[in-house]
Scaffold this active site. Structure first.
Site, mmCIF file in Angstrom:
data_model
loop_
_atom_site.group_PDB
_atom_site.id
_atom_site.type_symbol
_atom_site.label_atom_id
_atom_site.label_comp_id
_atom_site.label_asym_id
_atom_site.label_seq_id
_atom_site.Cartn_x
_atom_site.Cartn_y
_atom_site.Cartn_z
ATOM 1 N N ASP A 43 0.953 -1.161 -0.119
ATOM 2 C CA ASP A 43 0.153 0.094 -0.104
ATOM 3 C C ASP A 43 0.746 1.367 -0.029
ATOM 4 O O ASP A 43 0.541 2.209 0.397
ATOM 5 C CB ASP A 43 -0.973 -0.108 1.087
ATOM 6 C CG ASP A 43 -1.892 -1.173 1.249
ATOM 7 O OD1 ASP A 43 -2.136 -1.781 0.280
ATOM 8 O OD2 ASP A 43 -2.264 -1.591 2.376
ATOM 9 N N GLY A 71 -4.659 -4.450 -3.761
ATOM 10 C CA GLY A 71 -5.492 -3.459 -4.010
ATOM 11 C C GLY A 71 -4.876 -2.188 -4.518
ATOM 12 O O GLY A 71 -4.360 -1.464 -3.720
ATOM 13 N N HIS A 72 -4.875 -1.907 -5.624
ATOM 14 C CA HIS A 72 -4.190 -0.878 -6.354
ATOM 15 C C HIS A 72 -5.004 0.262 -6.490
ATOM 16 O O HIS A 72 -5.793 0.005 -7.696
ATOM 17 C CB HIS A 72 -3.269 -1.523 -7.410
ATOM 18 C CG HIS A 72 -2.088 -2.486 -7.090
ATOM 19 N ND1 HIS A 72 -1.273 -3.320 -7.883
ATOM 20 C CD2 HIS A 72 -1.712 -2.952 -5.696
ATOM 21 C CE1 HIS A 72 -0.502 -3.796 -7.084
ATOM 22 N NE2 HIS A 72 -0.977 -3.635 -5.801
ATOM 23 N N GLN A 127 1.997 -6.184 -3.207
ATOM 24 C CA GLN A 127 2.541 -5.998 -1.590
ATOM 25 C C GLN A 127 3.591 -5.334 -1.617
ATOM 26 O O GLN A 127 3.932 -4.459 -2.086
ATOM 27 C CB GLN A 127 2.638 -7.685 -1.317
ATOM 28 C CG GLN A 127 1.172 -8.454 -0.898
ATOM 29 C CD GLN A 127 0.698 -8.964 -2.330
ATOM 30 O OE1 GLN A 127 1.223 -9.880 -3.008
ATOM 31 N NE2 GLN A 127 -0.477 -8.707 -2.580
ATOM 32 N N LYS A 185 1.866 2.071 -4.960
ATOM 33 C CA LYS A 185 2.603 1.397 -6.263
ATOM 34 C C LYS A 185 1.689 1.806 -7.469
ATOM 35 O O LYS A 185 2.304 2.144 -8.362
ATOM 36 C CB LYS A 185 2.788 0.010 -6.018
ATOM 37 C CG LYS A 185 3.722 -0.489 -4.848
ATOM 38 C CD LYS A 185 3.718 -2.006 -4.717
ATOM 39 C CE LYS A 185 2.492 -2.620 -4.262
ATOM 40 N NZ LYS A 185 2.000 -2.105 -2.996
ATOM 41 N N ALA A 186 0.381 1.756 -7.324
ATOM 42 C CA ALA A 186 -0.502 1.792 -8.668
ATOM 43 C C ALA A 186 -0.396 3.248 -9.165
ATOM 44 O O ALA A 186 -0.461 3.345 -10.452
ATOM 45 C CB ALA A 186 -1.947 1.182 -8.294
ATOM 46 N N THR A 237 -9.719 -5.134 1.564
ATOM 47 C CA THR A 237 -10.712 -5.604 2.508
ATOM 48 C C THR A 237 -11.195 -4.464 3.520
ATOM 49 O O THR A 237 -12.094 -4.648 4.365
ATOM 50 C CB THR A 237 -9.777 -6.442 3.718
ATOM 51 O OG1 THR A 237 -8.928 -5.858 4.177
ATOM 52 C CG2 THR A 237 -9.252 -7.745 3.038
ATOM 53 N N GLY A 238 -10.894 -3.259 3.340
ATOM 54 C CA GLY A 238 -11.438 -2.129 4.215
ATOM 55 C C GLY A 238 -10.893 -1.973 5.459
ATOM 56 O O GLY A 238 -11.195 -1.136 6.433
#
Ligand code: GDP
Ligand code: IMO
Ligand code: MG
Length: 424
Positions: free
Chosen positions: A13, A40-41, A223, A16-17, A300-301
């Site tokens: 997190d 999650g990106h 990751q 990266k995206a 996952t929030g």
């Protein structure tokens, strides 16, 4: 030849995206090389947010080829959901997406077993329950189902019936969970085949050919260094290698193909799930970082645990990955903090440690250096010289401590909130 690898340097997190989206403008192929829908990106373009789990984060740029590499574990149901969302937004996905025939599939029993095992174990990992560990285990046990198997119905039936028998024994006898019907899974797989069968191919061959004909390749890690199954805080890690070795294994490219390794580093640290985190702040600062940084899991929030920058762990990331340069993200989140802390060493029983012990971090005490903060909102800064002097001091402290150049600074979630110090 250009083959740039993007690697998270902390516990995931890092942003990266957003940076993959930035580098995609100068790439032809964008390749996810490991992990699965645990990732999650997030990419934000003109205020509109997209969260990718399996589709490479370069997908918002038209005319690029996105590849799900052989090192990824693919949940076909999730992939189809993601494709549908993008198509609804008017993006062309199917003709721009390729899937390695050697990528393993995540099937319903992987997710059920992931959840059941977490429920039972005393040292919970806090997995994303996406079936990641179970699918990689099957790969190593040589009982996995690969994307390429979708193209051979009789092989698929044979593999599946045998494996489901084994999995049902596990589900029922060990965990007391409901069993699954092989026929129902096969029917779903045949439906997936009809949807994605045309995208499945030998991607290592294709990537070699592309790279050596002058195409530019961007390898997208999921990751981060500290979640690496070998180099992270085992057992509180994911089941793949987000690090440079994983980039080679999971794409099929070789070490001599790589031209640059870019580490993505948050200006502070976050972690989702269980496991040691020496610089975690359980007080006001941690809560403030979470609130200002919007630190809630993109998959996952779950609220992310937050704490201070850790130079010791970063040195480990530099060593393992051979980082050519660093992109520092979320510097804007530190605006308004009176004091900013950064760990520069670890002590155990009052004695300095020579290096960060990744497996036994519970009893180390970080030694901090403190900096004066700045108040200015920096999210619209596009010029390094326009940053407050104290923000520049902090950036230069990180650079000097790690001996790696910070060439881009991200100061907000949007594509535009990006400060480029030097063009590559
Ligand atoms: P990834 O998994 O490394 O791609 O990162 P995530 O998408 O899980 O989490 C990063 C979060 O921070 C997302 O919500 C991004 O939109 C956001 N983000 C990325 N860069 C910045 C930045 O420089 N500043 C701020 N405020 N948010 C950012
Ligand atoms: P991105 O790519 C942050 C964490 C989980 C858990 C551990 C193992 O968005 O940075 P798993 O489901 O992989 O077996 O869970 O790893 N984890 C992540 N944390 N970002 C991620 O991905 C993560 N993917 C897995 O929270 O602690
Ligand atoms: Mg993420």
């Amino acid at each position: 030849m250009s083959c740039r690898v993007i690697i998270g340097t902390q516990w995931g997190d890092e942003g990266k995206a957003k940076i993959i989206d930035y580098f995609t403008a100068g790439a032809d192929f964008i390749v996810r090389y490991q992990g699965g829908a645990n990732a999650g990106h997030t990419v934000v373009v003109n205020g509109k947010k997209f969260v990718f789990h399996l589709v490479p984060s370069g997908m918002l740029h038209p005319g690029k080829t996105c590849v799900i590499g052989n090192g990824v574990v693919v949940d076909p149901e999730q992939l189809l959901r993601e494709i549908a969302v993008l198509e609804k937004e008017g993006y062309e996905v199917r003709s721009n997406l390729l899937i390695s025939d050697a990528a393993h599939l995540i099937l319903p029993y992987h997710k059920a077993l992931d959840e059941a095992m977490e429920e039972l174990r005393t040292n919970k990992i806090g997995t994303t329950k996406r079936g990641i560990g179970e699918s990689y285990s099957d790969k190593c046990l040589r009982v996995g189902v690969r994307a390429g198997d979708l193209l051979d119905e009789s092989l698929l039936r044979e593999r599946l019936s045998q494996t489901v028998r084994m999995k049902n024994l596990q589900l029922e006898k060990i965990y007391g969970k409901p069993v699954m019907q092989a026929e129902a899974i096969i029917a779903d797989l045949l439906r997936y085949r009809d949807e994605i069968g045309g995208m499945i191919t030998n991607t290592p061959y294709l990537l070699h050919a592309a790279l050596h004909s002058g195409k530019r390749v961007l390898l997208e890690g999921a990751q981060g260094n500290m979640l690496d199954i070998d180099h992270g805080t085992y057992p509180y890690v994911t089941s793949s290698n987000p690090t440079i070795g994983g980039a080679l294994m999971g794409s099929g490219l070789n070490a001599f193909d790589i031209t640059e390794v870019v580490g993505i580093t948050k200006a502070y640290v976050t972690r989702v799930g269980e496991g040691p985190f020496p610089t975690e702040d359980h007080c006001e600062a941690g809560a403030l970082l979470r609130e200002r940084g919007g630190e809630f899991g993109a998959t996952t929030g779950r609220p992310r645990r937050c704490g201070w920058f850790d130079a010791e762990l970063m040195k480990h990331a530099v060593r393992i990955n051979g980082l050519s340069r660093i992109v520092l993200t979320k510097l804007d989140v530190l605006s308004g903090f009176k004091r900013i802390k950064a760990a520069v060493a670890y002590e155990r029983n009052g004695r300095r440690l020579d290096f960060a012990p990744t497996a036994h971090l519970d009893d180390v005490v970080p030694v901090y250096e403190e900096f004066d903060g700045w108040d200015e909102d920096i999210s619209t800064c596009t010029d390094y010289a326009a940053l407050p002097a104290r923000a520049r001091d902090y950036v230069e402290f990180i650079e000097k401590t790690l001996g790696v150049r910070i060439s881009i600074i991200s100061v907000g979630p949007d594509r535009d909130n990006t400060l480029v110090r030097e063009q590559a």
